[in-house]
Design a protein around this motif. Structure first.
Motif, PDB file in Angstrom:
ATOM      1  N   GLY A 166     -14.172 -39.286  22.011  1.00 28.29           N
ATOM      2  CA  GLY A 166     -14.631 -40.565  21.513  1.00 28.29           C
ATOM      3  C   GLY A 166     -14.541 -41.716  22.494  1.00 28.29           C
ATOM      4  N   ARG A 167     -14.131 -41.448  23.740  1.00 25.37           N
ATOM      5  CA  ARG A 167     -14.026 -42.541  24.713  1.00 25.37           C
ATOM      6  C   ARG A 167     -15.415 -43.108  24.983  1.00 25.37           C
ATOM      7  NH1 ARG A 167     -11.976 -42.264  31.037  1.00 25.37           N
ATOM      8  NH2 ARG A 167     -11.899 -44.524  31.360  1.00 25.37           N
ATOM      9  N   LEU A 168     -15.524 -44.427  24.860  1.00 23.03           N
ATOM     10  CA  LEU A 168     -16.817 -45.098  24.987  1.00 23.03           C
ATOM     11  C   LEU A 168     -16.731 -46.168  26.068  1.00 23.03           C
ATOM     12  CD1 LEU A 168     -19.692 -45.787  23.911  1.00 23.03           C
ATOM     13  CD2 LEU A 168     -18.586 -47.298  22.254  1.00 23.03           C
ATOM     14  N   ILE A 169     -17.595 -46.049  27.077  1.00 23.98           N
ATOM     15  CA  ILE A 169     -17.761 -47.080  28.094  1.00 23.98           C
ATOM     16  C   ILE A 169     -19.107 -47.737  27.824  1.00 23.98           C
ATOM     17  CG2 ILE A 169     -17.975 -47.594  30.553  1.00 23.98           C
ATOM     18  CD1 ILE A 169     -15.186 -46.701  29.773  1.00 23.98           C
ATOM     19  N   ARG A 170     -19.085 -48.982  27.391  1.00 19.27           N
ATOM     20  CA  ARG A 170     -20.342 -49.640  27.020  1.00 19.27           C
ATOM     21  C   ARG A 170     -21.130 -50.108  28.238  1.00 19.27           C
ATOM     22  NH1 ARG A 170     -21.698 -50.511  21.956  1.00 19.27           N
ATOM     23  NH2 ARG A 170     -20.179 -50.088  20.321  1.00 19.27           N
ATOM     24  N   SER A 171     -20.473 -50.316  29.368  1.00 15.29           N
ATOM     25  CA  SER A 171     -21.187 -50.753  30.565  1.00 15.29           C
ATOM     26  C   SER A 171     -20.486 -50.228  31.812  1.00 15.29           C
ATOM     27  CB  SER A 171     -21.261 -52.282  30.625  1.00 15.29           C
ATOM     28  OG  SER A 171     -21.860 -52.695  31.847  1.00 15.29           O
ATOM     29  N   LEU A 172     -21.255 -49.597  32.696  1.00 16.14           N
ATOM     30  CA  LEU A 172     -20.689 -49.137  33.964  1.00 16.14           C
ATOM     31  C   LEU A 172     -20.275 -50.300  34.853  1.00 16.14           C
ATOM     32  CD1 LEU A 172     -22.878 -46.071  35.042  1.00 16.14           C
ATOM     33  CD2 LEU A 172     -20.654 -46.116  33.903  1.00 16.14           C
ATOM     34  N   GLU A 173     -20.655 -51.506  34.500  1.00 17.61           N
ATOM     35  CA  GLU A 173     -20.219 -52.658  35.278  1.00 17.61           C
ATOM     36  C   GLU A 173     -18.717 -52.902  35.150  1.00 17.61           C
ATOM     37  OE1 GLU A 173     -22.807 -56.037  34.593  1.00 17.61           O
ATOM     38  OE2 GLU A 173     -24.539 -54.688  34.485  1.00 17.61           O
TER      39      GLU A 173
END
Length: 327
Positions: A166-173
């Motif tokens: 479930g790990r969520l990265i909403r932006s690679l920035e």
């Protein structure tokens, strides 16, 4: 990818091997989802189009569909599931679809029977979507401002979801950037076009900054990326993990169009492919020697083409009036 003027387009599937006929059966069942996000309703659809053997997943008029790998221009098994972008691998199906005209979009994760597993609200216009070969990792890109990589002042947002934990990265920035061997920060950084390695941690993507469009190698666990080479956009890693298929801006200027090419990751040797038309798409590999991509006709309809990955041969029309194939 082709111009975003058509909202009903793309993507698809990339299983590390082939989509089994049993998986294809799932695509012939009703995939409409209840508004409350409950269990998918089902209704039988004509299965006569399901020839035995490997299949390709495509979007046909915006609907998730499959065709026979042996007869890709033949009958299609079409589901009612509508997506602007779709991709699938190893029983994980990802679908990007707008929920209102003001950039509100939904990332929907489904199983191989098209039962919804998770929905993630995102903001922007659907642009790229990929699933790792294991089906664990999902990456997406949205246009936040602008609708073309050739436009000035466009802005993208690229995220990654680990469907297992479930790990969520909403932006690679959010990631640390190393450019030319040193730490780098800038306000104009954009990322797009993720492709995953088989370990589900390493990935490749495009990073734009200071007038350059770099191929970057990323480490999901470490939340970091590093630049590799310039003028590489929309990378797609070959099944054997040795080459990147990508689009290269002609003369480094995207206003002049893009040339499909491959990059050997060991030697960094670039091979231009035999497609001389401008292709604004993230290519996909259907095996270690063949890539496929969508190209828009003058009437705005997309066709899927195939091409040898070694620079020989010529483009071949694979699936008419469809987008974004993958095995």
């Amino acid at each position: 990818m082709n111009a975003l003027s058509r909202r009903t387009r793309i993507l698809i599937a990339l299983a590390a091997a082939t989509v089994l006929a049993s998986l294809a059966v799932g695509y012939t069942l009703l995939a409409s989802e209840p508004a409350d996000g409950g269990t998918t309703n089902r209704a039988t659809v004509d299965k006569s189009a399901l020839a035995a053997g490997p299949r390709l997943q495509v979007l046909s008029n915006g609907r998730l569909s499959t065709v026979s790998r042996n007869d890709p221009a033949g009958p299609r098994a079409v589901s009612p599931l509508q997506c602007d972008r779709a991709y699938a691998a190893a029983g994980t199906v990802a679908c990007l679809r707008p929920v209102d005209p003001l950039k509100a979009t939904q990332l929907v994760i489904l199983d191989s029977d098209l039962r919804r597993q998770r929905a993630v609200p995102v903001t922007g216009f659907p642009n790229r979507l990929r699933v790792s070969a294991s089906g664990r990792m999902v990456a997406w890109t949205l246009f936040v401002d602008g609708h073309s990589y050739a436009a000035n002042g466009f802005s993208t947002q690229t995220g990654i979801l680990d469907t297992r934990n479930g790990r969520l990265i909403r932006s690679l920035e959010e990631f640390k950037v190393t450019r030319h061997g040193g730490p780098y920060r800038a306000a104009d950084i954009n990322f797009w076009g993720v492709t995953f390695a088989t370990d589900d941690n390493r990935f490749y993507a495009t990073m734009s900054t200071a007038g350059h469009r770099y191929l970057v190698e990323g480490d999901f666990a470490a939340k970091s990326v590093r630049t590799l080479v310039d003028n590489v956009e929309c990378p797609s890693l070959s099944p054997d993990g040795t080459r990147i298929a990508f689009k290269a801006a002609v003369g480094g200027d995207p206003h002049r169009g893009w040339r499909l090419s491959t990059l050997d990751l060991t030697t960094l040797r670039i091979t231009p492919l035999a497609e001389t038309r401008s292709v604004d798409d993230q290519p996909a590999w259907i095996d270690d020697s063949t890539i496929v991509y969508a190209l828009q006709r003058n009437d705005g309809i997309n066709n899927i083409w195939s091409l040898p990955a070694d620079g020989t041969g010529a483009p071949r029309l694979l699936v008419p009036e469809a987008n974004s194939p993958a095995p």
